[in-house]
Design a protein around this motif. Sequence first.
Motif: not given
Length: 331
Positions: A298-306
């Motif tokens: 998720q970090l690599i894909e630049k997604k926001t972590l809940l």
Amino acid sequence: MTTIKDVAKYANVSVATVSRVLNQKGYVSKEAEKAVTSAIEALNYKPNAIARTLYHKTSGMIGLLVPDIANPFFPELARSIEDIALKKGYTVVLCNTDSELVKEQQYVRALQQKYVDGLILATGTGSYEHYQTLDMPVVALDRFISKDIPTVVSENKNGAKAATMHLIEKGCTFIAHLRGPKGLAPADDRYEGFKEVVEAKGIAHIIVETGFHIEKAEEVVQRLLKQHPTVDGIFASSDVTAAGAMKAAHTLKREIPSEIQIVGFDGILFGDMLVPSLTTVQQPIYEMGVRSVELLVQLIEKKTLLSYWHELPTTLKLRGTTKGGSLSVKT
């Protein structure tokens, strides 16, 4: 060996067009894309992975840093990480740091040079300042680095409390705790859980530091049992140190569990192979590995972590080193 020029010639397009198709960057007509794809299949062309890494500054690899690959806990953790990473299209590079800061930093520099896409840190140097400014996605596993870095751990303190309560409930009146390295969050939490219970219950206790090494644990426990022969319970901070305690008890002819009862922590596979089999606090090792990869991707894909904090429940696995039958109890 087939080159990109061969593909361009076969497809009757420019090298730049082939490059755009391979890198999925820039406009390419449907006809040209189809011609290039057909040429790649016909010529069995394999793109140069190194060249693509340099171009994209990405490699499809993630680094996993562990402190001691000889400790069975970490190969089990690595297995789960490799399983899920492969499904998500990533290759895992395993680095054994021996808990040495210099060696760890050398690995991190080498992984950066290889353009790894992110790091999973299960290493235990106790010094993490160099990760605060690292320009790379990082997940901490079984360690705490910073509130700004996603962290996956098990309920170490609750597990330790359950282990200690179990020894008391089984009749232990003088309990020793084999403490893990000071300053290491999981070891500190297990120590705190133990202390909280024995002090609340007024149970005689003693604490000795063994790290997570079987040889040291065996040596320390032999000395401990000679000096304090009334010790009738041991809570070890890892299954490896619990095994060392079992060896010491056997050497001193202390029967397990009738004379001394032992509980470990981790729930690694080899605990069930010991004689008697080891009562332990079982961490959800596979799930911890899976969760760490999911967060890193998720970090690599630049997604926001809940959430940046993931604490997974442990299970008290009752076996032969404590009195009573086999059972699993959520902690």
